[in-house]
Design a protein around this motif. Structure first.
Motif, PDB file in Angstrom:
ATOM      1  N   GLY A 108       0.810  -1.317  -0.157  1.00  0.00           N
ATOM      2  CA  GLY A 108      -0.011  -0.007  -0.027  1.00  0.00           C
ATOM      3  C   GLY A 108       0.812   1.369  -0.070  1.00  0.00           C
ATOM      4  N   VAL A 109       1.915   1.364   0.819  1.00  0.00           N
ATOM      5  CA  VAL A 109       2.658   2.458   0.810  1.00  0.00           C
ATOM      6  C   VAL A 109       3.570   2.672  -0.550  1.00  0.00           C
ATOM      7  CG1 VAL A 109       5.094   3.423   1.831  1.00  0.00           C
ATOM      8  CG2 VAL A 109       3.374   2.404   3.123  1.00  0.00           C
ATOM      9  N   LEU A 110       3.772   1.636  -1.107  1.00  0.00           N
ATOM     10  CA  LEU A 110       4.307   1.748  -2.584  1.00  0.00           C
ATOM     11  C   LEU A 110       3.271   2.070  -3.422  1.00  0.00           C
ATOM     12  CD1 LEU A 110       6.765  -1.386  -2.897  1.00  0.00           C
ATOM     13  CD2 LEU A 110       7.337   0.939  -2.925  1.00  0.00           C
ATOM     14  N   ARG A 111       2.179   1.777  -3.539  1.00  0.00           N
ATOM     15  CA  ARG A 111       1.311   1.769  -4.604  1.00  0.00           C
ATOM     16  C   ARG A 111       0.238   2.781  -4.609  1.00  0.00           C
ATOM     17  NH1 ARG A 111       2.029   0.130  -9.447  1.00  0.00           N
ATOM     18  NH2 ARG A 111      -0.314  -0.352  -9.704  1.00  0.00           N
ATOM     19  N   PHE A 112      -0.055   3.373  -3.350  1.00  0.00           N
ATOM     20  CA  PHE A 112      -1.104   4.419  -3.448  1.00  0.00           C
ATOM     21  C   PHE A 112      -0.724   5.501  -4.012  1.00  0.00           C
ATOM     22  CE2 PHE A 112      -3.801   2.154   0.306  1.00  0.00           C
ATOM     23  CZ  PHE A 112      -4.167   1.418  -0.852  1.00  0.00           C
ATOM     24  N   PRO A 113      -1.538   6.396  -4.522  1.00  0.00           N
ATOM     25  CA  PRO A 113      -1.285   7.820  -5.170  1.00  0.00           C
ATOM     26  C   PRO A 113      -0.466   8.866  -4.399  1.00  0.00           C
ATOM     27  CG  PRO A 113      -3.814   7.492  -4.949  1.00  0.00           C
ATOM     28  CD  PRO A 113      -3.100   6.165  -4.431  1.00  0.00           C
ATOM     29  N   ASP A 114      -1.250   9.365  -3.213  1.00  0.00           N
ATOM     30  CA  ASP A 114      -0.967  10.302  -2.423  1.00  0.00           C
ATOM     31  C   ASP A 114      -0.454  10.076  -1.033  1.00  0.00           C
ATOM     32  OD1 ASP A 114      -3.212   9.874  -1.602  1.00  0.00           O
ATOM     33  OD2 ASP A 114      -3.887  12.130  -1.619  1.00  0.00           O
ATOM     34  N   VAL A 115      -0.099  10.998  -0.270  1.00  0.00           N
ATOM     35  CA  VAL A 115       0.446  10.794   1.188  1.00  0.00           C
ATOM     36  C   VAL A 115      -0.488  10.208   2.118  1.00  0.00           C
ATOM     37  CG1 VAL A 115       0.649  13.283   1.781  1.00  0.00           C
ATOM     38  CG2 VAL A 115       2.081  11.510   2.884  1.00  0.00           C
ATOM     39  N   TYR A 116      -1.672  10.826   1.769  1.00  0.00           N
ATOM     40  CA  TYR A 116      -2.819  10.706   2.901  1.00  0.00           C
ATOM     41  C   TYR A 116      -3.458   9.281   2.722  1.00  0.00           C
ATOM     42  CZ  TYR A 116      -2.409  15.654   2.682  1.00  0.00           C
ATOM     43  OH  TYR A 116      -1.797  16.786   2.505  1.00  0.00           O
ATOM     44  N   SER A 117      -3.548   8.687   1.479  1.00  0.00           N
ATOM     45  CA  SER A 117      -3.831   7.265   1.532  1.00  0.00           C
ATOM     46  C   SER A 117      -2.859   6.298   1.720  1.00  0.00           C
ATOM     47  CB  SER A 117      -4.404   7.016   0.116  1.00  0.00           C
ATOM     48  OG  SER A 117      -3.642   7.256  -0.765  1.00  0.00           O
ATOM     49  N   ARG A 118      -1.619   6.577   1.453  1.00  0.00           N
ATOM     50  CA  ARG A 118      -0.462   6.042   1.997  1.00  0.00           C
ATOM     51  C   ARG A 118      -0.447   5.815   3.644  1.00  0.00           C
ATOM     52  NH1 ARG A 118       3.394   8.869  -1.772  1.00  0.00           N
ATOM     53  NH2 ARG A 118       3.087   7.858  -3.670  1.00  0.00           N
ATOM     54  N   LEU A 119      -0.689   6.728   4.225  1.00  0.00           N
ATOM     55  CA  LEU A 119      -0.868   6.932   5.647  1.00  0.00           C
ATOM     56  C   LEU A 119      -1.689   5.925   6.341  1.00  0.00           C
ATOM     57  CD1 LEU A 119      -0.588  10.401   6.873  1.00  0.00           C
ATOM     58  CD2 LEU A 119       0.797   8.646   7.729  1.00  0.00           C
TER      59      LEU A 119
ATOM     60  N   ILE B 152      12.214  -8.332   2.986  1.00  0.00           N
ATOM     61  CA  ILE B 152      11.714  -8.052   1.810  1.00  0.00           C
ATOM     62  C   ILE B 152      11.000  -6.636   1.749  1.00  0.00           C
ATOM     63  CG2 ILE B 152      10.549  -8.280  -0.538  1.00  0.00           C
ATOM     64  CD1 ILE B 152      13.411  -9.513  -0.414  1.00  0.00           C
ATOM     65  N   SER B 153       9.929  -6.571   2.775  1.00  0.00           N
ATOM     66  CA  SER B 153       9.150  -5.208   2.721  1.00  0.00           C
ATOM     67  C   SER B 153       9.861  -4.100   3.395  1.00  0.00           C
ATOM     68  CB  SER B 153       7.966  -5.660   3.449  1.00  0.00           C
ATOM     69  OG  SER B 153       8.289  -5.580   5.010  1.00  0.00           O
ATOM     70  N   ILE B 154      11.092  -4.527   3.995  1.00  0.00           N
ATOM     71  CA  ILE B 154      11.893  -3.306   4.591  1.00  0.00           C
ATOM     72  C   ILE B 154      12.646  -2.570   3.300  1.00  0.00           C
ATOM     73  CG2 ILE B 154      13.906  -2.555   5.877  1.00  0.00           C
ATOM     74  CD1 ILE B 154      12.780  -3.729   8.273  1.00  0.00           C
ATOM     75  N   LEU B 155      13.133  -3.537   2.783  1.00  0.00           N
ATOM     76  CA  LEU B 155      13.699  -3.351   1.350  1.00  0.00           C
ATOM     77  C   LEU B 155      13.065  -2.639   0.276  1.00  0.00           C
ATOM     78  CD1 LEU B 155      16.152  -6.444   0.639  1.00  0.00           C
ATOM     79  CD2 LEU B 155      16.863  -3.952   1.441  1.00  0.00           C
ATOM     80  N   LEU B 156      11.752  -2.809   0.273  1.00  0.00           N
ATOM     81  CA  LEU B 156      10.868  -2.138  -0.721  1.00  0.00           C
ATOM     82  C   LEU B 156      10.472  -0.651  -0.139  1.00  0.00           C
ATOM     83  CD1 LEU B 156       8.343  -5.119  -1.742  1.00  0.00           C
ATOM     84  CD2 LEU B 156       9.932  -4.003  -3.083  1.00  0.00           C
ATOM     85  N   LEU B 157      10.352  -0.747   1.184  1.00  0.00           N
ATOM     86  CA  LEU B 157       9.976   0.695   1.761  1.00  0.00           C
ATOM     87  C   LEU B 157      11.017   1.489   1.678  1.00  0.00           C
ATOM     88  CD1 LEU B 157       8.039  -0.442   4.886  1.00  0.00           C
ATOM     89  CD2 LEU B 157       7.190   1.196   3.254  1.00  0.00           C
ATOM     90  N   LEU B 158      12.425   1.024   1.522  1.00  0.00           N
ATOM     91  CA  LEU B 158      13.601   2.024   1.509  1.00  0.00           C
ATOM     92  C   LEU B 158      13.526   2.480   0.052  1.00  0.00           C
ATOM     93  CD1 LEU B 158      16.628   0.076   2.746  1.00  0.00           C
ATOM     94  CD2 LEU B 158      15.876   2.312   3.420  1.00  0.00           C
ATOM     95  N   TYR B 159      12.976   1.982  -0.991  1.00  0.00           N
ATOM     96  CA  TYR B 159      12.638   2.776  -2.350  1.00  0.00           C
ATOM     97  C   TYR B 159      11.777   3.998  -1.880  1.00  0.00           C
ATOM     98  CZ  TYR B 159      10.555   3.513  -6.840  1.00  0.00           C
ATOM     99  OH  TYR B 159      10.326   4.046  -7.888  1.00  0.00           O
ATOM    100  N   ARG B 160      10.679   3.894  -1.334  1.00  0.00           N
ATOM    101  CA  ARG B 160       9.649   4.961  -1.164  1.00  0.00           C
ATOM    102  C   ARG B 160      10.533   5.907  -0.332  1.00  0.00           C
ATOM    103  NH1 ARG B 160       6.460   6.957  -3.764  1.00  0.00           N
ATOM    104  NH2 ARG B 160       5.219   5.158  -3.986  1.00  0.00           N
ATOM    105  N   ALA B 161      11.221   5.664   0.680  1.00  0.00           N
ATOM    106  CA  ALA B 161      12.100   6.496   1.580  1.00  0.00           C
ATOM    107  C   ALA B 161      13.138   7.354   0.875  1.00  0.00           C
ATOM    108  CB  ALA B 161      12.573   5.831   2.913  1.00  0.00           C
TER     109      ALA B 161
END
Lengths: 117, 96
Positions: free
Chosen positions: A26-37, B18-27
């Motif tokens: 969800g954090v990777l794929r959602f469109p903006d910061v509010y839905s990621r939260l 693996i989920s930590i490594l994927l979150l590092l991409y977003r960070a």
């Protein structure tokens, strides 16, 4: 050897891991910061609760230690994850992070932004 | 000895890593600063989960203090960074 207590521990561990991985997606794929939260706070709280309940049952059954610190950790995460999510969301809205273009309703749109306490 | 319970615990540890490594991409790549804060907060939550799984693998109770420590540090870091993003300071001097 298939013991019942290990099946229960495995159920909690697998459920927690599933929630953590879905929150990450969800954090990777959602469109903006509010839905990621939403994905970050809710799914991760459920996931860490499941994994810590599994660890608590394992410690109780294998070593006969009632570990109150694990229960305290679950309670702490349950209390602080919504507070942290709300503070990030408020900071993002007040510093002008734009909403996604798929947003259908913004309740704070007509409020005066300069009059914040 | 490859017990089925050992395999389950190690698979859970692998998926969480693996989920930590994927979150590092977003960070690293997140479009705004609150996105990075969300990703770092979730990385802290996942570190608590990894500590719980490592307590099962290592068969010890000594890691239970570390769970509380990581939780408290993650919460304080998230709140302070959110306040810094909002006001520009962390500890403000005027009492309003």
């Amino acid at each position: 050897m298939l013991s019942l207590i290990k099946i229960v521990i495995s159920f909690f561990l697998i459920a927690g891991t599933f929630f953590i991985f879905s929150g990450t997606l969800g954090v990777l794929r959602f469109p903006d910061v509010y839905s990621r939260l939403h994905a970050a706070s809710k799914a991760s709280t459920l996931g860490v609760s499941g994994i810590l309940i599994g660890a608590f049952i394992y410690v109780l059954s294998e070593m006969h230690v009632f570990s109150g610190k694990l229960i305290l950790g679950i309670l702490f995460v349950l209390l602080t994850a919504p507070v942290a999510g709300h503070m990030i969301s408020r900071a993002a809205y007040r510093t002008g992070v734009p909403l996604s273009e798929k947003t259908v309703f913004n309740e704070l749109e007509n409020k005066d932004r300069s009059n914040t306490p | 000895m490859t017990d089925w319970f050992t395999i389950v615990v190690h698979v859970c540890l692998f998926v969480t890593t693996i989920s930590i490594l994927l979150l590092l991409y977003r960070a690293v790549r997140g479009p705004s600063n609150p996105d990075r804060v969300v990703a770092l907060d979730t990385i802290g939550i996942n570190l608590i989960a990894i500590t719980g799984i490592m307590a099962i693998i290592l068969d010890t109770v000594q890691l239970n203090d570390i769970i509380l420590l990581i939780g408290i540090l993650t919460f304080i870091a998230t709140v302070s960074v959110a306040k810094f993003l909002e006001k520009g300071v962390i500890i403000d001097q005027d009492r309003d």
